[in-house]
Design a protein around this motif. Structure first.
Motif, PDB file in Angstrom:
ATOM      1  N   LEU A   1      -0.730 -11.073  -6.940  1.00 57.55           N
ATOM      2  CA  LEU A   1      -1.332 -10.799  -5.639  1.00 57.55           C
ATOM      3  C   LEU A   1      -0.442 -11.297  -4.500  1.00 57.55           C
ATOM      4  O   LEU A   1      -0.233 -10.595  -3.500  1.00 57.55           O
ATOM      5  CB  LEU A   1      -2.704 -11.473  -5.544  1.00 57.55           C
ATOM      6  N   HIS A   2       0.088 -12.496  -4.659  1.00 59.39           N
ATOM      7  CA  HIS A   2       0.911 -13.070  -3.592  1.00 59.39           C
ATOM      8  C   HIS A   2       2.223 -12.300  -3.443  1.00 59.39           C
ATOM      9  O   HIS A   2       2.719 -12.107  -2.328  1.00 59.39           O
ATOM     10  CB  HIS A   2       1.187 -14.540  -3.891  1.00 59.39           C
ATOM     11  N   LEU A   3       2.782 -11.851  -4.554  1.00 58.53           N
ATOM     12  CA  LEU A   3       4.012 -11.070  -4.511  1.00 58.53           C
ATOM     13  C   LEU A   3       3.814  -9.776  -3.727  1.00 58.53           C
ATOM     14  O   LEU A   3       4.608  -9.449  -2.827  1.00 58.53           O
ATOM     15  CB  LEU A   3       4.483 -10.755  -5.937  1.00 58.53           C
ATOM     16  N   PHE A   4       2.751  -9.054  -4.025  1.00 60.06           N
ATOM     17  CA  PHE A   4       2.510  -7.785  -3.335  1.00 60.06           C
ATOM     18  C   PHE A   4       2.091  -8.006  -1.881  1.00 60.06           C
ATOM     19  O   PHE A   4       2.289  -7.124  -1.039  1.00 60.06           O
ATOM     20  CB  PHE A   4       1.449  -6.975  -4.081  1.00 60.06           C
ATOM     21  N   THR A   5       1.519  -9.185  -1.565  1.00 55.88           N
ATOM     22  CA  THR A   5       1.203  -9.497  -0.180  1.00 55.88           C
ATOM     23  C   THR A   5       2.473  -9.568   0.658  1.00 55.88           C
ATOM     24  O   THR A   5       2.518  -9.093   1.800  1.00 55.88           O
ATOM     25  CB  THR A   5       0.454 -10.843  -0.082  1.00 55.88           C
ATOM     26  N   GLN A   6       3.525 -10.155   0.092  1.00 57.13           N
ATOM     27  CA  GLN A   6       4.793 -10.255   0.822  1.00 57.13           C
ATOM     28  C   GLN A   6       5.418  -8.875   1.025  1.00 57.13           C
ATOM     29  O   GLN A   6       6.142  -8.650   1.998  1.00 57.13           O
ATOM     30  CB  GLN A   6       5.766 -11.177   0.066  1.00 57.13           C
ATOM     31  N   ILE A   7       5.153  -7.966   0.099  1.00 59.22           N
ATOM     32  CA  ILE A   7       5.632  -6.585   0.262  1.00 59.22           C
ATOM     33  C   ILE A   7       4.812  -5.864   1.335  1.00 59.22           C
ATOM     34  O   ILE A   7       5.280  -4.911   1.967  1.00 59.22           O
ATOM     35  CB  ILE A   7       5.549  -5.831  -1.081  1.00 59.22           C
ATOM     36  N   GLY A   8       3.571  -6.344   1.539  1.00 55.96           N
ATOM     37  CA  GLY A   8       2.701  -5.729   2.535  1.00 55.96           C
ATOM     38  C   GLY A   8       1.793  -4.660   1.984  1.00 55.96           C
ATOM     39  O   GLY A   8       1.297  -3.822   2.738  1.00 55.96           O
ATOM     40  N   VAL A   9       1.521  -4.686   0.671  1.00 55.53           N
ATOM     41  CA  VAL A   9       0.676  -3.665   0.052  1.00 55.53           C
ATOM     42  C   VAL A   9      -0.550  -4.330  -0.574  1.00 55.53           C
ATOM     43  O   VAL A   9      -0.407  -5.185  -1.451  1.00 55.53           O
ATOM     44  CB  VAL A   9       1.437  -2.885  -1.035  1.00 55.53           C
ATOM     45  N   PRO A  10      -1.761  -3.964  -0.144  1.00 54.03           N
ATOM     46  CA  PRO A  10      -2.961  -4.499  -0.791  1.00 54.03           C
ATOM     47  C   PRO A  10      -3.149  -3.852  -2.162  1.00 54.03           C
ATOM     48  O   PRO A  10      -3.066  -2.628  -2.296  1.00 54.03           O
ATOM     49  CB  PRO A  10      -4.089  -4.099   0.165  1.00 54.03           C
ATOM     50  N   ILE A  11      -3.379  -4.671  -3.179  1.00 47.87           N
ATOM     51  CA  ILE A  11      -3.528  -4.169  -4.540  1.00 47.87           C
ATOM     52  C   ILE A  11      -4.878  -4.585  -5.088  1.00 47.87           C
ATOM     53  O   ILE A  11      -5.691  -5.202  -4.397  1.00 47.87           O
ATOM     54  CB  ILE A  11      -2.399  -4.683  -5.465  1.00 47.87           C
ATOM     55  N   SER A  12      -5.096  -4.278  -6.349  1.00 48.69           N
ATOM     56  CA  SER A  12      -6.369  -4.587  -6.991  1.00 48.69           C
ATOM     57  C   SER A  12      -6.267  -5.885  -7.771  1.00 48.69           C
ATOM     58  O   SER A  12      -5.505  -5.985  -8.731  1.00 48.69           O
ATOM     59  CB  SER A  12      -6.766  -3.440  -7.931  1.00 48.69           C
ATOM     60  N   SER A  13      -7.077  -6.871  -7.375  1.00 49.05           N
ATOM     61  CA  SER A  13      -7.116  -8.110  -8.154  1.00 49.05           C
ATOM     62  C   SER A  13      -7.744  -7.869  -9.515  1.00 49.05           C
ATOM     63  O   SER A  13      -7.448  -8.577 -10.483  1.00 49.05           O
ATOM     64  CB  SER A  13      -7.895  -9.187  -7.393  1.00 49.05           C
ATOM     65  N   SER A  14      -8.620  -6.856  -9.614  1.00 45.09           N
ATOM     66  CA  SER A  14      -9.224  -6.516 -10.908  1.00 45.09           C
ATOM     67  C   SER A  14      -8.156  -6.023 -11.881  1.00 45.09           C
ATOM     68  O   SER A  14      -8.135  -6.410 -13.051  1.00 45.09           O
ATOM     69  CB  SER A  14     -10.298  -5.442 -10.730  1.00 45.09           C
ATOM     70  N   GLN A  15      -7.273  -5.156 -11.398  1.00 45.91           N
ATOM     71  CA  GLN A  15      -6.192  -4.679 -12.255  1.00 45.91           C
ATOM     72  C   GLN A  15      -5.269  -5.820 -12.644  1.00 45.91           C
ATOM     73  O   GLN A  15      -4.780  -5.885 -13.783  1.00 45.91           O
ATOM     74  CB  GLN A  15      -5.404  -3.584 -11.533  1.00 45.91           C
ATOM     75  N   ALA A  16      -5.037  -6.743 -11.705  1.00 50.76           N
ATOM     76  CA  ALA A  16      -4.145  -7.869 -11.981  1.00 50.76           C
ATOM     77  C   ALA A  16      -4.718  -8.790 -13.048  1.00 50.76           C
ATOM     78  O   ALA A  16      -4.024  -9.171 -14.001  1.00 50.76           O
ATOM     79  CB  ALA A  16      -3.880  -8.652 -10.699  1.00 50.76           C
ATOM     80  N   ILE A  17      -6.005  -9.155 -12.932  1.00 50.63           N
ATOM     81  CA  ILE A  17      -6.572 -10.088 -13.904  1.00 50.63           C
ATOM     82  C   ILE A  17      -6.746  -9.430 -15.266  1.00 50.63           C
ATOM     83  O   ILE A  17      -6.548 -10.070 -16.304  1.00 50.63           O
ATOM     84  CB  ILE A  17      -7.917 -10.675 -13.402  1.00 50.63           C
ATOM     85  N   VAL A  18      -7.094  -8.156 -15.285  1.00 47.91           N
ATOM     86  CA  VAL A  18      -7.220  -7.468 -16.571  1.00 47.91           C
ATOM     87  C   VAL A  18      -5.859  -7.376 -17.254  1.00 47.91           C
ATOM     88  O   VAL A  18      -5.731  -7.622 -18.462  1.00 47.91           O
ATOM     89  CB  VAL A  18      -7.840  -6.066 -16.384  1.00 47.91           C
ATOM     90  N   GLY A  19      -4.819  -7.037 -16.491  1.00 54.65           N
ATOM     91  CA  GLY A  19      -3.477  -7.007 -17.061  1.00 54.65           C
ATOM     92  C   GLY A  19      -3.061  -8.373 -17.567  1.00 54.65           C
ATOM     93  O   GLY A  19      -2.471  -8.497 -18.653  1.00 54.65           O
TER      94      GLY A  19
END
Length: 307
Positions: free
Chosen positions: A244-262
């Motif tokens: 999540l923090h990595l993609f925040t620096q890129i400036g793109v909101p992502i899915s925390s659900s996809q992140a935790i499941v992965g």
């Protein structure tokens, strides 16, 4: 300003659903009590939303240059989608819900700009992969270090407990920083709110959802995908927070659900792939597919019928 109420509803539904991704694994292993988990999540996600939330506002705002009325219906469509999946105890993606809604509204609008859509969709694909790889590597590396340096079982237990709490706080911070744009970014694009005001409003609404209705999805994330020991729970949350923090620096909101499941699947692959619940993953996967579709259809119908 009444048109921001649907964004508050969306933030509430995001908090109710996605807070499970922060302390769900720690709660399932019995290390963190539910009340402690929700308060730590609410506090640190609010801090993340205020300090770094504006970083992701431009992507959603530029994509959704809709009228204020269209923004209201997009947020409402996303909120209804997220709430339905929360009631079904299925981890859902607020990013997919709101982007799907924006696409549905954009079909009826001449002002929507979908030129940056490929960037968001690409990040949807890479999110669970990134978290899976990070979790797998962290499990291998940290496990090797701990086995070499911490011999006492009592010290290991203390290390895991403290680590899960710290990783959860970091995960909550990253959730607020990254996902608040999913809640109120459309109001920045429509000119109703500044990025800073949107971050505060979104953070408060997400925190409200965390504190009022998050137990059901927390149990699904913590227990339903793969049985986790305390160390695996620590690794999963840390991998999600880093993603999540990595993609925040890129400036793109992502899915925390996809992140935790992965991340949870990555941890499961270290042990035994047979321990991963394919049935639960299939249920979650269907939810991921239905989220943008449902959000898009609802937004299209709302705007088509009501305006």
């Amino acid at each position: 300003m009444w048109k921001t109420l649907s964004g508050v509803f969306l933030g509430w539904s995001l908090g109710a659903n996605d807070s499970a991704n922060i302390f769900g694994t720690g709660y399932a292993t019995g290390i963190v009590k539910y009340r402690t988990a929700i308060w730590l999540t609410a506090i640190f996600l609010m801090i993340g939303a205020v300090l770094e939330g504006p970083k992701c506002m431009d992507v959603v705002g530029d994509l959704s240059r809709l009228t204020a009325t269209d923004a209201f219906y997009c947020a409402l469509a996303g909120a209804i989608t997220m709430t339905a999946l929360t009631i079904l105890a299925i981890p859902a993606s607020c990013s997919q819900a709101i982007i799907g809604a924006v696409i549905g509204a954009g079909i009826l609008s001449s002002t929507a700009d979908f030129s940056k859509l490929y960037k968001i969709v690409a990040c949807w694909v890479f999110t669970p992969i990134c978290a899976l790889v990070l979790a797998y590597l962290l499990h291998r590396v940290l496990g090797w270090i701990i086995n070499k340096t911490v011999i006492s079982l009592a010290k290991r237990s203390l290390l895991y407990s403290g680590g899960i709490i710290l990783a959860g706080c970091y995960g909550a911070y990253s959730l607020g920083a990254n996902n608040v744009a999913n809640v109120t970014g459309i109001y920045v694009g429509s000119g109703i709110l500044s990025a800073e005001a949107a971050a505060v409003l979104g953070g408060l609404s997400i925190a409200l959802g965390v504190l009022t209705y998050s137990r059901k999805v927390m149990e699904t994330v913590g227990k339903g995908i793969v049985p986790l020991d305390p160390f695996s729970a620590l690794v999963a949350v840390l991998a999600e927070a880093l993603s999540l923090h990595l993609f925040t620096q890129i400036g793109v909101p992502i899915s925390s659900s996809q992140a935790i499941v992965g991340a949870v699947v990555g941890v499961g692959l270290v042990g035994d792939v047979q321990t991963v619940s394919v049935k639960m993953l299939g249920r979650i996967g269907i939810g991921w597919i239905m989220t943008p579709v449902s959000g898009g259809i609802l937004a299209y119908l709302f705007i088509r019928i009501m305006t």
